[in-house]
Design an enzyme around this catalytic site. Structure first.
Site, PDB file in Angstrom:
ATOM      1  N   VAL A  15       1.255 -18.403   1.692  1.00 38.87           N
ATOM      2  CA  VAL A  15       0.371 -18.693   0.804  1.00 38.87           C
ATOM      3  C   VAL A  15       1.067 -20.050  -0.199  1.00 38.87           C
ATOM      4  O   VAL A  15       0.376 -21.040  -0.162  1.00 38.87           O
ATOM      5  CB  VAL A  15      -0.357 -17.854  -0.026  1.00 38.87           C
ATOM      6  CG1 VAL A  15      -1.041 -18.528  -1.177  1.00 38.87           C
ATOM      7  CG2 VAL A  15      -0.767 -16.773   0.894  1.00 38.87           C
ATOM      8  N   ILE A  49      13.658 -11.640  -8.656  1.00 37.45           N
ATOM      9  CA  ILE A  49      12.428 -11.170  -9.726  1.00 37.45           C
ATOM     10  C   ILE A  49      12.669 -10.104 -10.436  1.00 37.45           C
ATOM     11  O   ILE A  49      12.493  -8.942  -9.626  1.00 37.45           O
ATOM     12  CB  ILE A  49      11.301 -11.977  -9.168  1.00 37.45           C
ATOM     13  CG1 ILE A  49      11.209 -13.058  -8.952  1.00 37.45           C
ATOM     14  CG2 ILE A  49      10.117 -11.436 -10.466  1.00 37.45           C
ATOM     15  CD1 ILE A  49       9.672 -13.450  -8.160  1.00 37.45           C
ATOM     16  N   ALA A  69       4.934 -14.937  -5.752  1.00 39.39           N
ATOM     17  CA  ALA A  69       6.150 -13.995  -5.520  1.00 39.39           C
ATOM     18  C   ALA A  69       5.811 -12.407  -5.844  1.00 39.39           C
ATOM     19  O   ALA A  69       5.517 -12.104  -6.856  1.00 39.39           O
ATOM     20  CB  ALA A  69       7.335 -14.570  -6.023  1.00 39.39           C
ATOM     21  N   SER A 114      -4.039  -8.372  -5.443  1.00 38.94           N
ATOM     22  CA  SER A 114      -4.426  -7.553  -4.238  1.00 38.94           C
ATOM     23  C   SER A 114      -5.544  -6.821  -4.196  1.00 38.94           C
ATOM     24  O   SER A 114      -6.079  -6.093  -5.318  1.00 38.94           O
ATOM     25  CB  SER A 114      -3.253  -6.739  -3.469  1.00 38.94           C
ATOM     26  OG  SER A 114      -3.524  -6.145  -2.277  1.00 38.94           O
ATOM     27  N   TYR A 140       2.198   0.138  -3.883  1.00 43.42           N
ATOM     28  CA  TYR A 140       1.832  -1.459  -4.074  1.00 43.42           C
ATOM     29  C   TYR A 140       0.752  -1.775  -4.738  1.00 43.42           C
ATOM     30  O   TYR A 140       0.755  -2.558  -5.629  1.00 43.42           O
ATOM     31  CB  TYR A 140       1.973  -2.058  -2.564  1.00 43.42           C
ATOM     32  CG  TYR A 140       1.334  -3.593  -2.658  1.00 43.42           C
ATOM     33  CD1 TYR A 140       2.441  -4.608  -2.872  1.00 43.42           C
ATOM     34  CD2 TYR A 140       0.121  -3.748  -2.272  1.00 43.42           C
ATOM     35  CE1 TYR A 140       1.952  -5.749  -2.822  1.00 43.42           C
ATOM     36  CE2 TYR A 140      -0.188  -5.252  -2.290  1.00 43.42           C
ATOM     37  CZ  TYR A 140       0.910  -6.073  -2.589  1.00 43.42           C
ATOM     38  OH  TYR A 140       0.410  -7.498  -2.498  1.00 43.42           O
ATOM     39  N   LYS A 144       0.589  -3.595  -8.400  1.00 41.28           N
ATOM     40  CA  LYS A 144      -0.373  -4.713  -8.751  1.00 41.28           C
ATOM     41  C   LYS A 144      -1.270  -4.497 -10.149  1.00 41.28           C
ATOM     42  O   LYS A 144      -1.595  -5.356 -10.941  1.00 41.28           O
ATOM     43  CB  LYS A 144      -1.041  -5.140  -7.503  1.00 41.28           C
ATOM     44  CG  LYS A 144      -0.320  -5.826  -6.635  1.00 41.28           C
ATOM     45  CD  LYS A 144       0.262  -7.403  -6.966  1.00 41.28           C
ATOM     46  CE  LYS A 144       0.800  -8.032  -5.847  1.00 41.28           C
ATOM     47  NZ  LYS A 144       1.126  -9.547  -6.278  1.00 41.28           N
ATOM     48  N   ILE A 190      -3.848  -8.530  27.332  1.00 42.73           N
ATOM     49  CA  ILE A 190      -3.521  -7.181  27.173  1.00 42.73           C
ATOM     50  C   ILE A 190      -4.891  -6.544  26.819  1.00 42.73           C
ATOM     51  O   ILE A 190      -5.586  -6.822  25.688  1.00 42.73           O
ATOM     52  CB  ILE A 190      -2.572  -6.799  26.202  1.00 42.73           C
ATOM     53  CG1 ILE A 190      -1.274  -7.545  26.590  1.00 42.73           C
ATOM     54  CG2 ILE A 190      -2.518  -5.439  26.009  1.00 42.73           C
ATOM     55  CD1 ILE A 190       0.020  -7.216  25.560  1.00 42.73           C
TER      56      ILE A 190
END
Length: 313
Positions: A15, A49, A69, A114, A140, A144, A190
């Site tokens: 991004v 970080i 990041a 997110s 995760y 966030k 496939i």
């Protein structure tokens, strides 16, 4: 653009590269913040970080920060304590940056979070909205959400404006991981047992996410708001595969295996989480961005998919 110097963390990422290019194309001035590449006039290496990172040189003269990041979500995290690792970078590192940004006089801080803050799935037709109660369910997503909470506290204490953007899966030129694998399978012809999936999932084209970020950098009404990103059109897994194949100029060889059979087989093979992503629904309502910012996605799903597969096609 009316905004001044913009510092972008993760500027060499998927991004970040697209965002920096767009900001420059719009006449903006960008300082690219990366971890290890040597410094130049517009690129500053900041190292790892964490709560110890010194951002002073990177923030001098900066009007706005876009924080991309992060320690990203991984399907198979091998850390002994994944939540602690996510918190170290995504919470402690983010809040350290935000406090130093406020002290340096940064006007606005745009945090790309997110959709996992909202949750992992939705019922069909019951899309997540920006102001729904958060329900993060993995390390995760939790990290966030905790970063978002901390940023709101920093904003309240310092007066620095904070904007939070929660994207679902992002696709575009240079996309990797599962989306790239799917494109490669289709390009090779496939056969895939995914011809009878009737879920609904929201995605966001890279160009649409970049456009929303740039809008949030200087729109007065964006200050201290949370927005969800998306293309404005939701697709089933089967429809997505068909549309990607169309963009590739290839036939979609999809076998109509019932979703229940796929989920049962995946549970036996220990792939339940992967199959949930393929068969479950996750929809986002981008209406708030339209109502508050007047924003609409500039790129359609089909345009975004054509751009995403251009190199492979």
């Amino acid at each position: 653009m009316m905004v001044g110097l913009v510092a972008v963390t993760g500027a060499n990422g998927f991004v970040g590269q697209a965002l920096c290019a767009e900001l420059v194309a719009r006449g903006g001035t960008v300082r690219r913040l990366v971890r290890v590449i040597g410094a130049s006039l517009d690129v500053v290496a900041v190292g790892e970080i964490s709560r110890e990172t010194d951002w002073e040189a990177a923030l001098t003269g900066v009007d706005a920060v876009v924080h991309l990041a992060a320690r990203v979500h991984m399907m198979a995290d091998t850390s002994a304590d994944p939540l602690a690792e996510f918190r170290r970078v995504n919470v402690e590192g983010t809040l350290n940056l935000a406090r130093q940004a406020a002290a340096a006089g940064v006007r606005r801080f745009v945090f790309v979070s997110s959709i996992k803050v909202n949750g992992e799935s939705t019922l069909p037709g019951r899309a997540f909205a920006a102001d729904d109660p958060p329900d993060p369910q993995d390390p995760y997503g939790i990290s966030k959400y905790e970063a978002e909470q901390g940023l709101r506290n920093v904003a309240g204490q310092t007066g620095m404006e904070v904007v939070i953007i929660r994207p679902p899966l992002v696709y575009g030129p240079g996309v990797k991981a599962n989306f790239l694998a799917m494109v490669q399978w289709l390009a090779r012809g496939i056969p895939l047992p995914l011809g009878a999936i009737h879920n609904k999932r929201s995605l966001v084209a890279l160009d649409n996410l970049v456009d929303l970020i740039t809008t949030c950098l200087d729109h007065p009404a964006a200050a201290n708001q949370t927005f969800l990103a998306g293309d404005g059109e939701d697709l089933s897994t089967t429809e997505l595969l068909q549309r990607v194949a169309l963009a590739l100029g290839k036939p979609a060889r999809l076998i109509p295996v019932p979703a229940g059979v796929l989920q049962w087989s995946a549970s036996l093979l220990g792939k339940k989480a992967m199959m949930q992503r393929l068969c479950g629904s996750l929809q986002v309502d981008i209406g708030k961005a339209g109502n508050v910012l007047g924003w609409t996605p500039p790129v359609t799903v089909d345009e975004g998919l054509h751009r995403a597969v251009a190199d492979i096609r």
